[in-house]
Enzyme design. Structure first.
Site, short mmCIF file in Angstrom:
data_model
loop_
_atom_site.label_atom_id
_atom_site.label_comp_id
_atom_site.label_asym_id
_atom_site.label_seq_id
_atom_site.Cartn_x
_atom_site.Cartn_y
_atom_site.Cartn_z
N GLU A 13 12.70 -3.67 -2.90
CA GLU A 13 11.32 -4.15 -3.06
C GLU A 13 11.11 -4.80 -4.43
OE1 GLU A 13 8.57 -0.99 -2.25
OE2 GLU A 13 9.51 -0.49 -0.34
N ARG A 56 11.21 5.61 2.36
CA ARG A 56 11.87 4.74 1.38
C ARG A 56 12.90 3.88 2.10
NH1 ARG A 56 8.13 5.80 -1.32
NH2 ARG A 56 8.06 6.44 -3.51
N HIS A 60 4.57 -2.14 1.64
CA HIS A 60 4.49 -0.83 0.99
C HIS A 60 3.05 -0.48 0.59
CE1 HIS A 60 7.01 2.28 -1.46
NE2 HIS A 60 5.97 2.85 -0.84
#
Length: 342
Positions: A278, A249, A296
């Site tokens: 994000e 993360r 991602h």
């Protein structure tokens, strides 16, 4: 009337299996909301979500109803029958687990479903950062052949020291992949991993991990204790010219510290699949051509998606049938005896 299970995010890979999984035990309903307020209003009498006892959740649902933060959790507890949230994926940082604990709502995730996908993505990032493969492909596609690729600034993998922060399922899988080169592999976790092979060395602290590693790879979940875990001090403890990899993360590491270290050369490259805000990516990261940046996608493959969908739906089925599902997140495992049965 059968209890309802609401899909907050569409099923993409096991559409044919969903009806069979819940046949005769629950009615599947789909997200039709346009906003958070609209979402909550549809749980009322004669609404499409009336009688919903459990939710299947994908992060994409946050585009409509937002993250499952404390206000949303408290609203669900106050006005609905929802007592189970099945997150499709290993990470569940978009769900306020503490609020769920306070209100008697259980949360499950899908540990293990994307271990191989994420580990192989991390392997790719490591290779690309050391060999500048991402830069080389971009130079070819732009028609400049090897320019600005410079072999003198690249390095082999063999013989380097890989430091893994968090030797859970993904970290351990990555360790096995990297060991093939071979590399010296060290790790730090809250405790020694019983499943760690003898060639995977435990070190006593994050500081010691950073002191010894040429490549630091992050594999810890995001929570209050890990947010900002890798900051200026830890990055500067790494040897000059080291590589940092992050497929966990974005908020686990201080992005400003990363950028400063890239600017002055303390980090030679970074391989990132995750970012603190994000889908926004800090444009300064794009100015370092030697870095490899992914949007991602590390845990995403057809196989991992199918596995995580089946696993999340299986958790929901177990809850509907017996009042307690499987794969309960660690923070809530002590609450199993207090969970609401149907």
């Amino acid at each position: 009337m059968l209890p309802r299970v609401l899909l907050c995010g569409e099923i993409e890979y096991v559409k044919d299996e969903v009806k069979e999984i819940f046949h005769g035990i629950a009615e599947i309903v789909h997200l039709v909301s346009e906003s958070r307020s609209h979402f909550l209003s549809l749980f009322g009498p004669d609404g499409p979500y009336e009688g919903t006892v459990a939710l299947y959740r994908r992060n994409t649902s946050s585009e409509v109803i937002g993250k499952f933060d404390a206000p949303l959790i408290h609203a669900l507890a106050d006005i609905t029958m929802v007592r189970w949230i099945a997150q499709s994926g290993g990470g569940y940082d978009e769900i306020d687990v503490q609020a769920c604990k306070e209100r008697g709502i259980m949360v499950s995730n899908t540990p293990g479903a994307n271990e191989d996908a994420t580990a192989t993505a991390t392997l790719y990032l490591m290779l690309s950062c050391l060999r500048h493969f991402s830069m080389a492909e971009r130079s070819l596609r732009s028609g400049t052949w090897k320019t600005p690729y410079n072999a003198a600034q690249t390095h082999d993998v063999t013989g380097r020291t890989l430091g893994i922060l968090g030797l859970g399922g993904i970290g351990l899988r990555f360790a096995h992949l990297a060991h093939a080169f071979p590399m010296r592999i060290i790790y730090f976790s809250r405790r020694k991993a019983e499943s760690a092979p003898n060639w995977c060395e435990y070190v006593s602290s994050v500081e010691e991990l950073c002191k010894q590693a040429d490549i630091l790879s992050l594999h810890v979940p995001l929570n209050q204790s890990t947010a900002g875990m890798i900051g200026e001090k830890e990055i500067r403890t790494l040897q000059r010219g080291s590589v940092l990899l992050n497929t966990s993360r974005g908020r686990i590491v201080d992005q400003e510290a990363i950028i400063r270290a890239l600017e002055d050369g303390h980090l030679s490259s970074v391989g990132l699949d995750v970012y603190p805000d994000e889908p926004r990516v800090d444009p300064r990261l794009l100015t370092f051509p030697q870095c490899t940046l992914l949007p991602h996608v590390g845990g995403e493959s057809a196989e991992s998606w199918r596995t995580r969908e089946l696993q999340a739906l299986g958790n929901l089925k177990a809850f509907v049938l017996g009042g307690v599902g499987e794969d309960i997140v660690p923070e809530l495992k002590t609450e199993i005896g207090n969970s609401t049965t149907l």
